[in-house]
Design an enzyme around this catalytic site. Structure first.
Site, short mmCIF file in Angstrom:
data_model
loop_
_atom_site.label_atom_id
_atom_site.label_comp_id
_atom_site.label_asym_id
_atom_site.label_seq_id
_atom_site.Cartn_x
_atom_site.Cartn_y
_atom_site.Cartn_z
N ALA A 11 -62.11 -55.71 1.11
CA ALA A 11 -62.53 -54.34 1.70
C ALA A 11 -62.96 -54.57 3.01
O ALA A 11 -62.84 -54.03 4.29
CB ALA A 11 -63.57 -53.53 1.07
N ARG A 21 -57.59 -54.08 15.45
CA ARG A 21 -56.43 -53.42 15.73
C ARG A 21 -56.13 -52.43 16.42
O ARG A 21 -55.26 -51.86 17.45
CB ARG A 21 -55.49 -53.72 14.83
CG ARG A 21 -55.05 -55.21 14.17
CD ARG A 21 -53.56 -55.48 13.27
NE ARG A 21 -53.80 -54.51 12.18
CZ ARG A 21 -54.20 -54.84 11.01
NH1 ARG A 21 -54.69 -56.07 10.78
NH2 ARG A 21 -54.14 -54.21 9.86
N SER A 38 -62.59 -63.55 2.59
CA SER A 38 -61.12 -62.92 2.29
C SER A 38 -60.56 -63.94 1.44
O SER A 38 -59.66 -64.47 1.70
CB SER A 38 -60.60 -63.33 3.67
OG SER A 38 -59.39 -62.67 3.73
N ALA A 40 -59.17 -64.91 -2.71
CA ALA A 40 -58.18 -64.33 -3.59
C ALA A 40 -58.83 -64.17 -5.02
O ALA A 40 -58.60 -65.01 -5.97
CB ALA A 40 -56.94 -65.07 -3.52
N CYS A 42 -58.53 -62.12 -7.34
CA CYS A 42 -57.45 -62.06 -8.59
C CYS A 42 -56.81 -63.20 -8.82
O CYS A 42 -56.03 -63.09 -10.01
CB CYS A 42 -56.59 -60.84 -8.24
SG CYS A 42 -57.53 -59.23 -7.71
N VAL A 80 -78.13 -59.35 3.34
CA VAL A 80 -78.68 -58.16 4.12
C VAL A 80 -79.84 -57.42 2.92
O VAL A 80 -79.38 -57.40 1.55
CB VAL A 80 -77.88 -56.74 4.23
CG1 VAL A 80 -78.39 -55.34 4.63
CG2 VAL A 80 -76.85 -57.20 5.43
N ASN A 305 -58.46 -52.64 -0.32
CA ASN A 305 -57.52 -53.07 0.92
C ASN A 305 -57.07 -51.57 1.45
O ASN A 305 -57.30 -51.46 2.56
CB ASN A 305 -56.26 -53.66 0.47
CG ASN A 305 -56.68 -55.43 0.79
OD1 ASN A 305 -56.57 -55.79 1.74
ND2 ASN A 305 -57.11 -56.00 -0.21
#
Length: 548
Positions: A11, A21, A38, A40, A42, A80, A305
């Protein structure tokens, strides 16, 4: 504008990349306590089973490559510890040095994800106890397996991740047992569908013990030797904890950010918290169910995502509402794939729907094409509104294509009538002339119209067919103890079978039973029922033996 994102897996990185972007001038910084971003998550079970060979493939981006690719800054190893809403700052600590730091923001995105649950039981710190949440977890487990001394393993948790781990362990020749406190495996699935899958797993040596609680782990020489459960002790060389996950939101305790009872962050349709300058997305956020509008937690990479993209667009001034989740999921198991979306039967009834279901066994592609198999599809609809509510599917083939059609249908609020006669793609290697989804839908429509009168597997198991005489309606005699009726020879009253007699028609899949029922109705038989799923899905016993 300065946007601070806490969390850098699915996320958080999606939000950062989309935000840059949308507006290159925005100052975007990701803070994450892990060393990887970032990755994977899964794909971890498939690295364990050596389906994914290179551990580097698990890392989608490094902090440096992500910075170059997107322009967002990434600070790893930073945890944090608090959010100060009044002065718009967060407090953090550098894990390597213990140094305390403060970061300011104009807008804050909480994407801290969730951590695996590790219960406070004896033996959790033994060598050979593994989790399955980060690349390091998968790497450590595979390294242990490659030592060649693992003969038995216990997986704690029978959700998708637990079962995927079990499949990959079994593929390495390891004897695997799966335990779960729940009364069934794969809790989002309806019980009869889960029961079918459980039996198939047993056929492949993966034994599932439901209604079974973990009570601790015993060790020998500091290593896992035995997993203790409420049922019995199980010998094991390793244990994998896939019990579930808990949202990483402890640092919000004194922030005033509203949390749900399960500690996820409560958000509105725009993914905002009760502070309009603070958003939450991914596994730490509680969104809404797209069908019922009720709060629903969806800790899935797909949801994360989508939420990341939406929050980025909202941060630049758009007003995009997230319509919510459907609980969609797919899972690969030994020689079996499973998928689901929408409401299950119990949830649909709880939501106030007048539920009708149909379970069918249909071809997944042209039966004559090499590799053809079957889908077991359960569809749900509302009798009154005829709204399509949900779908569950089991089969060796591409179950996802059936699930995705259902996702589209539910998302657009389609009725079963609107879904009839859709122009699906067809060629023998891919589908049947009447698409598997369309075939299953036709069966549901026939049931809703009264043309197909049935007992569902659940009704049959509950005794709804007690007092019915079983007739074998298969193409060739299959049930030695039941009278056989040959569809092709029915051209009037059947000798020895009364027209008002209670009759249960049973065949391999249900199709022949339907055709037989249709023919018998034409000749005056008034009280027939077909068994949905036939002998493929049900165990049908001789009633006389059952009574004994």
């Amino acid at each position: 504008m300065k946007v601070l994102i806490i969390g850098g897996v699915a996320a958080g990185t999606k939000a950062a990349a989309k935000l840059k972007r949308e507006d290159r001038s925005i100052d975007v910084t990701i803070l994450t306590k892990g060393k990887d971003i970032s990755y994977a998550g899964c794909g971890l079970p498939y690295y364990v089973g050596d389906v994914i060979h290179d551990k580097g493939q698990l890392i989608v981006n490094t902090p440096e490559s992500f910075r170059r690719l997107t322009g967002a800054e990434v600070k790893t190893g930073v945890e944090v510890t608090a959010v100060n809403r009044e002065d718009k700052t967060v407090e953090a600590v550098e894990l390597a040095t213990g140094e305390k730091k403060t970061f300011g923001y104009d807008k804050l995105v909480i994407a801290t994800g969730a951590d695996p649950i590790c219960p406070p039981l004896p033996g959790m710190d033994l060598e050979g106890v593994y989790k399955m949440r980060t690349p390091d977890d998968a790497i450590a487990l595979r390294e242990r397996i490659e030592q060649g001394d693992v003969k038995r393993a216990v997986v704690v948790g029978a959700g998708f991740i637990g079962l995927e781990v079990a499949e990959n362990l079994a593929s390495k020749g390891i004897r695997v047992s799966v335990i779960d406190m729940a009364p069934q495996i794969m809790p989002p699935f309806d019980p009869e569908m889960a029961g079918y899958v459980e039996n198939k797993l047993a056929d492949h040596g993966i034994m599932c013990f439901t209604g079974t609680a973990l009570e601790g782990i015993e060790g020998k020489d500091g290593k896992v030797a035995r997993v203790l459960t409420s049922r019995k002790g199980m010998k094991a060389d390793l244990a994998v904890l896939a019990i579930g996950i808990r949202a990483n939101t402890a640092f919000l305790a004194d922030s005033g950010i509203e949390l749900m009872p399960n500690r996820t962050v409560k958000v509105n349709e725009y993914l905002q918290t009760n502070d309009e300058d603070i958003y939450a997305i991914g596994d730490c956020a509680c969104v809404a169910n797209r069908e019922t509008g009720k709060p629903q937690w969806s800790p899935m990479g797909s949801s994360a995502n989508i939420e990341g993209r939406i929050v980025a667009q909202n941060l630049v001034g758009r007003k995009i509402a997230y319509p919510g989740v459907l609980g969609t999921g797919v899972c690969k198991l030994p020689e079996l794939n499973v998928g689901r979306t929408g409401l299950g039967e119990a949830d649909a009834k709880e939501a106030g729907y007048d539920v009708v279901t149909a379970l069918s066994v249909v071809d997944d592609k042209a039966h004559y094409y090499p590799g053809a198999g079957s889908f077991i599809i359960k569809m749900l609809a509302d009798k009154t509104s005829r709204k399509f509510l949900g779908l569950q599917v089991i089969g060796k083939g591409a179950v996802d294509k059936v699930v995705d059609i259902a996702v589209t249908a539910i998302s657009l609020g389609a009725t079963v009538d609107q879904l009839e006669n859709l122009d699906f793609a067809y060629a023998p290697p891919f589908s049947t002339a009447i698409h598997p989804f369309g075939h299953a839908l036709n069966i549901l429509l026939n049931k809703m119209s009264g043309a197909f009168e049935t007992f569902t597997p659940t009704e049959y198991q509950a005794g709804a067919a007690d007092g019915y005489r079983v007739l074998d309606a298969s193409p060739v005699p299959t049930l030695s103890w039941a009278p056989y009726v040959d569809l092709t020879k029915i051209d009037g009253e059947i000798e020895g079978i009364g027209k008002d007699e209670k009759l249960l028609l049973v065949c391999a899949k249900g199709k022949r039973a339907y055709l037989t029922q249709n023919r018998m109705k034409a000749y005056g038989y008034t009280n027939t029922r077909a068994l949905e799923g036939g002998l493929t899905f049900n165990e049908v016993e001789d009633p006389s033996q059952k009574e004994e």
